[in-house]
Design a protein around this motif. Structure first.
Motif, PDB file in Angstrom:
ATOM      1  N   GLY A   1      -3.105   6.511  45.939  1.00 13.09           N
ATOM      2  CA  GLY A   1      -2.165   5.542  45.397  1.00 13.09           C
ATOM      3  C   GLY A   1      -2.362   4.151  45.960  1.00 13.09           C
ATOM      4  O   GLY A   1      -1.463   3.311  45.915  1.00 13.09           O
ATOM      5  N   ASP A   2      -3.558   3.896  46.506  1.00 16.05           N
ATOM      6  CA  ASP A   2      -3.860   2.584  47.090  1.00 16.05           C
ATOM      7  C   ASP A   2      -4.447   1.653  46.039  1.00 16.05           C
ATOM      8  O   ASP A   2      -5.212   2.077  45.183  1.00 16.05           O
ATOM      9  CB  ASP A   2      -4.876   2.711  48.236  1.00 16.05           C
ATOM     10  CG  ASP A   2      -4.320   3.501  49.403  1.00 16.05           C
ATOM     11  OD1 ASP A   2      -3.082   3.609  49.491  1.00 16.05           O
ATOM     12  OD2 ASP A   2      -5.115   3.997  50.206  1.00 16.05           O
TER      13      ASP A   2
ATOM     14  N   LYS B   1      -6.485  -0.714  54.821  1.00 11.21           N
ATOM     15  CA  LYS B   1      -5.368   0.136  55.239  1.00 11.21           C
ATOM     16  C   LYS B   1      -4.588  -0.586  56.332  1.00 11.21           C
ATOM     17  O   LYS B   1      -5.174  -1.160  57.242  1.00 11.21           O
ATOM     18  CB  LYS B   1      -5.893   1.477  55.751  1.00 11.21           C
ATOM     19  CG  LYS B   1      -6.766   2.211  54.743  1.00 11.21           C
ATOM     20  CD  LYS B   1      -7.360   3.479  55.343  1.00 11.21           C
ATOM     21  CE  LYS B   1      -8.362   4.098  54.383  1.00 11.21           C
ATOM     22  NZ  LYS B   1      -7.750   4.459  53.102  1.00 11.21           N
ATOM     23  N   ARG B   2      -3.264  -0.513  56.238  1.00 13.21           N
ATOM     24  CA  ARG B   2      -2.417  -1.196  57.215  1.00 13.21           C
ATOM     25  C   ARG B   2      -1.332  -0.250  57.710  1.00 13.21           C
ATOM     26  O   ARG B   2      -0.755   0.505  56.938  1.00 13.21           O
ATOM     27  CB  ARG B   2      -1.752  -2.428  56.600  1.00 13.21           C
ATOM     28  CG  ARG B   2      -2.719  -3.520  56.170  1.00 13.21           C
ATOM     29  CD  ARG B   2      -1.970  -4.728  55.622  1.00 13.21           C
ATOM     30  NE  ARG B   2      -2.870  -5.805  55.252  1.00 13.21           N
ATOM     31  CZ  ARG B   2      -3.492  -5.896  54.094  1.00 13.21           C
ATOM     32  NH1 ARG B   2      -3.296  -4.961  53.170  1.00 13.21           N
ATOM     33  NH2 ARG B   2      -4.298  -6.909  53.834  1.00 13.21           N
ATOM     34  N   ILE B   3      -1.065  -0.328  59.001  1.00 14.65           N
ATOM     35  CA  ILE B   3       0.063   0.379  59.593  1.00 14.65           C
ATOM     36  C   ILE B   3       0.479  -0.403  60.832  1.00 14.65           C
ATOM     37  O   ILE B   3      -0.362  -0.805  61.643  1.00 14.65           O
ATOM     38  CB  ILE B   3      -0.288   1.836  59.947  1.00 14.65           C
ATOM     39  CG1 ILE B   3       0.937   2.562  60.489  1.00 14.65           C
ATOM     40  CG2 ILE B   3      -1.444   1.906  60.928  1.00 14.65           C
ATOM     41  CD1 ILE B   3       0.744   4.061  60.684  1.00 14.65           C
TER      42      ILE B   3
ATOM     43  N   PHE C   1      -7.213  -1.962  58.967  1.00 13.62           N
ATOM     44  CA  PHE C   1      -8.564  -1.408  59.009  1.00 13.62           C
ATOM     45  C   PHE C   1      -9.214  -1.554  57.639  1.00 13.62           C
ATOM     46  O   PHE C   1      -8.618  -1.211  56.614  1.00 13.62           O
ATOM     47  CB  PHE C   1      -8.542   0.070  59.407  1.00 13.62           C
ATOM     48  CG  PHE C   1      -9.888   0.740  59.332  1.00 13.62           C
ATOM     49  CD1 PHE C   1     -10.942   0.301  60.125  1.00 13.62           C
ATOM     50  CD2 PHE C   1     -10.118   1.790  58.451  1.00 13.62           C
ATOM     51  CE1 PHE C   1     -12.187   0.900  60.056  1.00 13.62           C
ATOM     52  CE2 PHE C   1     -11.355   2.398  58.373  1.00 13.62           C
ATOM     53  CZ  PHE C   1     -12.401   1.947  59.182  1.00 13.62           C
ATOM     54  N   ASP C   2     -10.437  -2.083  57.637  1.00  8.99           N
ATOM     55  CA  ASP C   2     -11.220  -2.227  56.416  1.00  8.99           C
ATOM     56  C   ASP C   2     -12.396  -1.256  56.480  1.00  8.99           C
ATOM     57  O   ASP C   2     -13.358  -1.501  57.202  1.00  8.99           O
ATOM     58  CB  ASP C   2     -11.737  -3.670  56.273  1.00  8.99           C
ATOM     59  CG  ASP C   2     -12.547  -3.870  54.992  1.00  8.99           C
ATOM     60  OD1 ASP C   2     -12.694  -2.893  54.216  1.00  8.99           O
ATOM     61  OD2 ASP C   2     -13.044  -4.985  54.762  1.00  8.99           O
TER      62      ASP C   2
ATOM     63  N   PHE D   1      -6.591   9.469  60.347  1.00 13.90           N
ATOM     64  CA  PHE D   1      -5.245   9.238  60.878  1.00 13.90           C
ATOM     65  C   PHE D   1      -4.435   8.298  59.976  1.00 13.90           C
ATOM     66  O   PHE D   1      -3.252   8.534  59.715  1.00 13.90           O
ATOM     67  CB  PHE D   1      -5.325   8.659  62.287  1.00 13.90           C
ATOM     68  CG  PHE D   1      -5.656   9.657  63.353  1.00 13.90           C
ATOM     69  CD1 PHE D   1      -4.920  10.823  63.495  1.00 13.90           C
ATOM     70  CD2 PHE D   1      -6.707   9.434  64.237  1.00 13.90           C
ATOM     71  CE1 PHE D   1      -5.216  11.753  64.483  1.00 13.90           C
ATOM     72  CE2 PHE D   1      -7.009  10.354  65.234  1.00 13.90           C
ATOM     73  CZ  PHE D   1      -6.261  11.513  65.362  1.00 13.90           C
ATOM     74  N   LEU D   2      -5.074   7.221  59.500  1.00 13.84           N
ATOM     75  CA  LEU D   2      -4.362   6.237  58.696  1.00 13.84           C
ATOM     76  C   LEU D   2      -3.956   6.792  57.334  1.00 13.84           C
ATOM     77  O   LEU D   2      -2.961   6.348  56.752  1.00 13.84           O
ATOM     78  CB  LEU D   2      -5.220   4.983  58.509  1.00 13.84           C
ATOM     79  CG  LEU D   2      -5.429   4.120  59.757  1.00 13.84           C
ATOM     80  CD1 LEU D   2      -6.417   2.994  59.469  1.00 13.84           C
ATOM     81  CD2 LEU D   2      -4.098   3.536  60.238  1.00 13.84           C
ATOM     82  N   ASN D   3      -4.730   7.741  56.828  1.00 15.27           N
ATOM     83  CA  ASN D   3      -4.385   8.344  55.535  1.00 15.27           C
ATOM     84  C   ASN D   3      -3.207   9.309  55.651  1.00 15.27           C
ATOM     85  O   ASN D   3      -2.607   9.670  54.625  1.00 15.27           O
ATOM     86  CB  ASN D   3      -5.595   9.098  54.960  1.00 15.27           C
ATOM     87  CG  ASN D   3      -6.640   8.170  54.394  1.00 15.27           C
ATOM     88  OD1 ASN D   3      -6.355   7.033  54.034  1.00 15.27           O
ATOM     89  ND2 ASN D   3      -7.875   8.640  54.327  1.00 15.27           N
ATOM     90  N   ALA D   4      -2.883   9.712  56.874  1.00  9.05           N
ATOM     91  CA  ALA D   4      -1.781  10.665  57.064  1.00  9.05           C
ATOM     92  C   ALA D   4      -1.036  10.356  58.352  1.00  9.05           C
ATOM     93  O   ALA D   4      -1.058  11.144  59.303  1.00  9.05           O
ATOM     94  CB  ALA D   4      -2.307  12.095  57.072  1.00  9.05           C
ATOM     95  N   PRO D   5      -0.371   9.199  58.429  1.00  5.01           N
ATOM     96  CA  PRO D   5       0.368   8.855  59.651  1.00  5.01           C
ATOM     97  C   PRO D   5       1.483   9.863  59.916  1.00  5.01           C
ATOM     98  O   PRO D   5       2.061  10.432  58.979  1.00  5.01           O
ATOM     99  CB  PRO D   5       0.930   7.462  59.339  1.00  5.01           C
ATOM    100  CG  PRO D   5       0.926   7.357  57.847  1.00  5.01           C
ATOM    101  CD  PRO D   5      -0.238   8.166  57.389  1.00  5.01           C
ATOM    102  N   ASP D   6       1.722  10.101  61.197  1.00  3.15           N
ATOM    103  CA  ASP D   6       2.772  11.019  61.669  1.00  3.15           C
ATOM    104  C   ASP D   6       2.436  12.491  61.440  1.00  3.15           C
ATOM    105  O   ASP D   6       3.241  13.369  61.747  1.00  3.15           O
ATOM    106  CB  ASP D   6       4.126  10.706  61.026  1.00  3.15           C
ATOM    107  CG  ASP D   6       4.635   9.318  61.398  1.00  3.15           C
ATOM    108  OD1 ASP D   6       4.521   8.957  62.582  1.00  3.15           O
ATOM    109  OD2 ASP D   6       5.128   8.610  60.514  1.00  3.15           O
ATOM    110  N   ILE D   7       1.248  12.774  60.903  1.00  2.00           N
ATOM    111  CA  ILE D   7       0.809  14.151  60.732  1.00  2.00           C
ATOM    112  C   ILE D   7       0.010  14.573  61.964  1.00  2.00           C
ATOM    113  O   ILE D   7      -0.818  13.813  62.476  1.00  2.00           O
ATOM    114  CB  ILE D   7      -0.059  14.313  59.472  1.00  2.00           C
ATOM    115  CG1 ILE D   7       0.759  13.937  58.222  1.00  2.00           C
ATOM    116  CG2 ILE D   7      -0.597  15.722  59.350  1.00  2.00           C
ATOM    117  CD1 ILE D   7       1.966  14.809  57.988  1.00  2.00           C
TER     118      ILE D   7
END
Length: 221
Positions: A121-122, A127-129, A134-135, A161-167
């Motif tokens: 869905g990007d 990617k940002r958190i 991160f590019d 990690f960035l694709n699934a934060p808190d997992i």
């Protein structure tokens, strides 16, 4: 990212694997449908590249099998058939995209990125958190005003990690995502790469924490 390439043309398969590995991906190669089923049963893949004409059958049977068992792993079909009806048939079976042979490798890479973005869905690759950006295209990790160029395995690990934060990711799961079957590595390698990422993230509000007995989790503090 971990890819499964199903292609019986050894020369083409070798070129695709080489190109994707240079981009930092892990690639398992199956030259037959039977081998592809074995790989798919053993590992979780981010993307499957599927040829149609294979020695032991039609690649569409593999695709149909995956969708019937509710496996929604993105699939890009590699086909030498340019007829509209052929392209429509694979899309109707559940393929996410197709590319017609011969193709330029840069186009294949772009289609892979596009399919993965749509699944997440990007709208962009970036990617940002928290205060971290991160590019994956350039491999640059920005923490505040500081930029760090990541190595291949570091890139893929931070992307997971960035694709699934808190997992929470178990070490064994990360080994499976970062290394192919022909790479003999232990879970200690994950500790090394996590340690490197923690140093890069030092000073940000994003941390990779250890969940005792379970694995690692990336989250905003």
């Amino acid at each position: 990212m971990r890819y499964l390439l199903i292609e019986d043309n050894e020369k083409l398969a070798g070129a695709i694997v080489e190109r994707l590995v240079l981009e930092g991906h892990v690639v398992d190669h199956a030259a037959q449908i039977s081998m592809a089923h074995e790989f798919a049963a053993l590992a979780d893949y981010d993307l499957i590249l599927l040829d149609i004409m294979l020695p032991d059958g039609d690649g569409r049977t593999f695709l149909n099998h995956q969708r019937e068992k509710q496996d929604d792993t993105p699939v890009i079909v590699l086909t030498a058939r340019s007829e509209v009806s052929d392209r429509v048939s694979v899309l109707d079976l559940g393929a996410d995209d197709y590319i017609t042979k011969p193709f330029d490798f840069s186009e294949l890479e772009a289609r892979c990125r596009a399919v993965l973005r749509r699944r997440r869905g990007d709208g962009t690759n970036t990617k940002r958190i928290g205060d971290v950006t991160f590019d994956p295209m350039s491999g640059l990790l920005r923490v505040g005003q500081t930029e760090v160029s990541l190595r291949n395995k570091e890139m893929r690990l931070i992307e997971i990690f960035l694709n699934a934060p808190d997992i929470i990711f178990a070490k064994s799961k990360l080994v499976d995502r970062l290394f192919s079957y022909d790479e003999d590595v232990s879970e200690n390698a994950i500790e090394v790469y996590v340690g490197r990422l923690r140093k890069h993230l030092n000073g940000s509000n994003v941390q990779i924490t250890t969940v005792r007995g379970m694995g690692y989790r990336l989250s905003v503090q």
